[in-house]
Each structure stands twice: as C-alpha cells, then as structure tokens.
Design an enzyme around this catalytic site. Structure first.
Site, PDB file in Angstrom:
ATOM      1  N   TRP A 139      23.862  14.334   1.293  1.00 22.27           N
ATOM      2  CA  TRP A 139      24.106  15.107  -0.486  1.00 22.27           C
ATOM      3  C   TRP A 139      25.683  15.083  -0.967  1.00 22.27           C
ATOM      4  O   TRP A 139      26.007  14.648  -1.937  1.00 22.27           O
ATOM      5  CB  TRP A 139      24.537  16.491  -1.123  1.00 22.27           C
ATOM      6  N   LYS A 163      14.490   9.144   2.300  1.00 24.04           N
ATOM      7  CA  LYS A 163      14.665  10.504   1.901  1.00 24.04           C
ATOM      8  C   LYS A 163      15.862  11.131   1.729  1.00 24.04           C
ATOM      9  O   LYS A 163      16.510  11.362   2.474  1.00 24.04           O
ATOM     10  CB  LYS A 163      14.042  10.733   3.262  1.00 24.04           C
ATOM     11  N   SER A 216      24.166  16.058  10.059  1.00 23.24           N
ATOM     12  CA  SER A 216      23.946  16.798  11.284  1.00 23.24           C
ATOM     13  C   SER A 216      23.761  16.457  12.149  1.00 23.24           C
ATOM     14  O   SER A 216      22.614  15.315  12.844  1.00 23.24           O
ATOM     15  CB  SER A 216      23.847  17.931  10.402  1.00 23.24           C
ATOM     16  N   GLU A 237      24.693   8.290  12.187  1.00 24.33           N
ATOM     17  CA  GLU A 237      25.776   9.286  11.345  1.00 24.33           C
ATOM     18  C   GLU A 237      25.947   9.733  11.372  1.00 24.33           C
ATOM     19  O   GLU A 237      24.818  10.974  10.135  1.00 24.33           O
ATOM     20  CB  GLU A 237      26.999   7.906  10.321  1.00 24.33           C
ATOM     21  N   CYS A 271      32.404  12.767   5.745  1.00 22.78           N
ATOM     22  CA  CYS A 271      31.918  13.012   7.551  1.00 22.78           C
ATOM     23  C   CYS A 271      33.528  12.536   8.068  1.00 22.78           C
ATOM     24  O   CYS A 271      34.027  12.856   9.731  1.00 22.78           O
ATOM     25  CB  CYS A 271      31.416  11.471   7.963  1.00 22.78           C
TER      26      CYS A 271
END
Length: 465
Positions: A139, A163, A216, A237, A271
């Site tokens: 997100w 997805k 995650s 990733e 990230c």
C-alpha cells in the site's frame, strides 16, 4: 480518531482515510467461481496481448503515460485520501509512473530482441512470455509499486493479475481503468481482490505462470512457498533496514539533507528508506545537530495541503506496532534526541522520532522500523560501518557518503545488499534493476532484468553439427 472497523473482515476489506479515521469504501472479496472467471479472463487477455507485435505493445505503454498525466490530479488525491500520502508526493508518484511508461516505450524493444550467441548466426536466444503473472503488491506506493512490477511483465507479453493491498483498492481500480483507456486488451490487467484462501487458489491454478510479491517477510515467504510447491517462479521484494553511512570526508550538509528525505519521505513508509544511519565518530555531532534541526522543521499535518511533508501513517495497527518498537529500543538504552510519538486526537499521526546511541542488539537496529523513526549509530571507521551494515537479516539497498570513489567501489563489493548509492539516497529507477538479498528477497524489477524475469529464454539453434 480510530476507525470503527478493522482493515479486513470475513467478506470485505475497507478503505480508511488515515487522516480522519473515517471509512471511505468497502470492497467485497472474490470467491470460488468469481476467481475462476477472472483467471480465465486473464488467460484470454494473455492470448490476445502476447500475439501483438512489440511495436503495438510499446504504443500501449506510451498511451498509458498520456492517460496517467491526464488523470494526475484525481489519482493523486485518491492516494492522499486512501493512505495519507502528502499531496505533493502523491502527484510525484503518478508522474513517476508516467515517466516509467515513457522510458520503456522508448527502450523496451531492444530488451526483448533475439539475442545472438557466441556460436554465430546459427544460434540465438528469444525471450518469450510465460502467461499470467500474479502481483501481490503493498500500500505504501499504491501506483508505483504496481507499475514497476507490471510494466516489465506486460512489455514481455505476459498478462498481469493484481492482488493489491486491501486498504488501497480505490487506487487499484483507478490503475485498472487507466490501462483500459490506454488500449490494453481486456483481461491483460485484472484485479484479484481476495483473501488468503483466494490467493492460494490462484497460485495453485495452472493459469498463473508466476508470482511477484512486495511486502513483509512473512507474506513473501508464505507465498513463495506456495509458488514453489506449484513449480512456479517467484520474485520477492520483502523490505529492508537500509543503512545510510556517512564517513569522515563526506559533505555533511548534503548528507544531512539526503538523510531527511531518505528517512522521512512518504512519512517514513519506504522499503529503501534510510532506517539505520551510521555516522563516523569524527563528524557525528555535526551531522546530528543539522539532522535534528532539519527534522524539527518538517511540516506534519493535513496531507491535502501542499506544504505538508509528513502525513498520517497509512494504518493504525502499524503505527501502534512501530510505537512499541520505539518503546522497546528506549528501554534497551537508546537515547531519545527527538521525542515524537503518537499524536493524540484525530487521525493516525506519529511525530518524527530520533534515537541515538543505538547498538546492534536493540530492536530498532534488528528489526525494520517502517515509519518516521531514525536510528543513529556511531562508528569508528569504514570497516566498522561495513560490519554493522551487513549485520542485518535484510539486504535491499544502502547509501554511502564519501569522496573516495575507489574506497566506495571496494566497499560495494563487500556490502551484502542489492544496491549501493554513492552520495545519494537509494531510488527505484527503470534504468537500473532493484531487488535485494537475504530476507529482502530475490529476483529483480526494472531495467531489462525486470522485463526478462518472467520470460522463457528459448534457445534456437539451426543446423548444429
């Protein structure tokens, strides 16, 4: 104000405005036959799309860039409303997606051209599409993360099944509609809004050829295990705890400015953010003075206002989890240079926090801290900085600040990370691959590496004697 609903329920997910805690929309999960119909539509779209000449596919990418720019403002406002990204940064995200399409439209053909071999003209390698690729996306960059994953997949002739994260489904629908208007065939880009059971069903289905995950470690490892069990390739990733290293000969002012962006952009929910800042002891005090001062000057508040740099965190549960990481680190001995924390009242705000005297045993060093919290560590020299940078389960990217390019190249060869950026913060750019090692994942997105990840490298050899 906390939302009155959780982020997922038995039959639907919810879009929550994190600046107000109010529900925006809810989205029903697909189940059973609906998933089968979607996968069949994707398969049909793949057949049409993969048969198109490369020039025609490039034209759709160029058209997508135009569509994104024509819809930039409403798409940016949706990001801001749905996950709290400050509006200026949201606009930049949409533009970056358009630029991505521009670049691939101009450079993509060469990446898929038949490649000669050392044998001569009698043998070459072709890069052929595999089918429909499932992308499980996060997100924090609702458009960019999808586009950097999907464009290479689509360019190579595959179909893409998205997805998306449950809390940004409005953004997902806007992307799908933009691809439709850009001329992508029906089914070549589809939305699979499903729970874990539905995702597992899709991965096991013969119509899914591979899986891409950004998220995650727990989610990535679980999905990769399912893909492996079905003998399907995956690209992962899974985040990082990226170091930003400032050595004695660095330009301190530039490094401090970069560290502000590197740590606090997108309210720290990146990230490749500078989550661990390693400072040579000789310049640590000077850097800290500037870094703390600059952090205090950041404007936090209403993400719809142009002057806002720090908006709300996207999810209430993740804010609370991060606050607990900070509390644990403080109990373990971390010194608090700037005490931010949860902002009481309306919305999901967390004021920037700076922790110093951090050691390798502390929670903020060992775990990924996904939000506006900076952890500062003092080092004696480059060797200690390298050892601490590598002392992590993650290995996504790193930033190194020094004027010694020769030493930087040697540092890079010993660094356990997918990328090193010298005198700049890490970025994802279509001209270079991005990806990690260790628990940050495997495989690459962007550049020709990303385009070829889900292709059949087919050897064609004539008249072998």
């Amino acid at each position: 104000m906390r939302p009155s609903v959780t982020y997922t329920a038995a039959d639907a997910s919810f879009s929550i405005n994190p600046a107000t805690g109010e529900e925006i929309a809810r989205h029903a999960y697909l189940r059973g036959d609906a998933i089968d119909h979607l996968l069949q539509a994707s398969q049909s779209g793949f057949v049409v799309w993969s048969a198109m000449p490369i020039a025609q596919r490039l034209g759709v990418l160029q058209s997508m860039a135009t569509v994104l720019r024509s819809r930039l403002e409403p798409m940016a406002q949706t990001v801001t409303q749905e996950m709290g990204k400050p509006i200026v940064q949201a606009r930049a995200e949409v533009e970056k997606c358009a630029s991505l399409c521009d670049w691939y439209a101009q450079n993509g053909e060469a990446m898929l051209a038949d490649e000669p071999t050392s044998i001569g003209t009698n043998a070459y390698v072709s890069y052929l599409p595999l089918g429909s690729v499932l992308g499980v996306m996060p997100w924090n960059f609702p458009y960019w993360q999808v586009m950097r994953s999907a464009v290479g997949v689509l360019l190579s002739g595959n179909a893409y099944v998205l997805k998306h994260a449950p809390n940004v489904m409005l953004c997902a629908h806007l992307l799908a509609d933009a691809w439709r208007v850009a001329g992508l065939p029906d089914g070549a880009f589809t939305l699979l809004h499903a729970d874990n059971e539905g995702i597992s069903r899709a991965i096991a289905d013969r119509r899914i050829a591979g899986v891409m995950v950004t998220g995650s470690v727990r989610a990535g490892s679980a999905i990769a295990a399912q893909a492996g069990g079905a003998l399907k390739k995956s690209v992962l990733e899974m985040g990082g705890s990226d170091p930003l290293i400032v050595l004695a000969d660095a330009d301190i002012e530039r490094a401090a400015d970069a560290a502000i962006t590197g740590r606090f952009q997108n309210t720290g929910q990146v990230c490749i953010a500078a989550k661990r800042i390693l400072l040579h002891a000789s310049i640590a005090d000077e850097f800290l003075d500037r870094f703390v001062t600059k952090t205090k000057a950041l404007v936090m508040g209403d993400p719809t206002r142009d002057e806002t740099y720090l908006g709300p965190m996207a999810r209430f549960d993740l804010r609370d989890a991060m606050a607990e990481q900070v509390r644990q680190s403080q109990a373990e001995g971390a010194k608090t240079l700037l005490a931010g924390g949860i902002v009481e009242g309306r919305g999901n705000f967390y004021a920037p926090t700076i922790l110093a005297d951090v050691t390798r045993s502390m929670t903020c060093f060992r775990e990924e801290v996904f939000g506006p919290v900076a952890s500062l560590i003092s080092v004696r020299d480059a060797s200690e900085a390298l050892a601490l940078a590598n002392d992590s389960e993650f290995g996504l990217c790193a930033s190194l600040w020094t004027e010694d390019r020769t030493a930087a190249k040697q540092f890079a060869r010993q660094l356990q990370a997918g990328g090193l950026f010298l005198n700049s913060i890490p970025v994802s750019d279509p001209r270079v691959p991005i990806g990690g090692v260790k628990h940050s994942g495997y495989g690459r997105e962007l550049s020709h590496f990303g385009v070829r990840e889900f292709t059949n490298a087919q050897t064609v050899w004539f008249d072998r004697t």
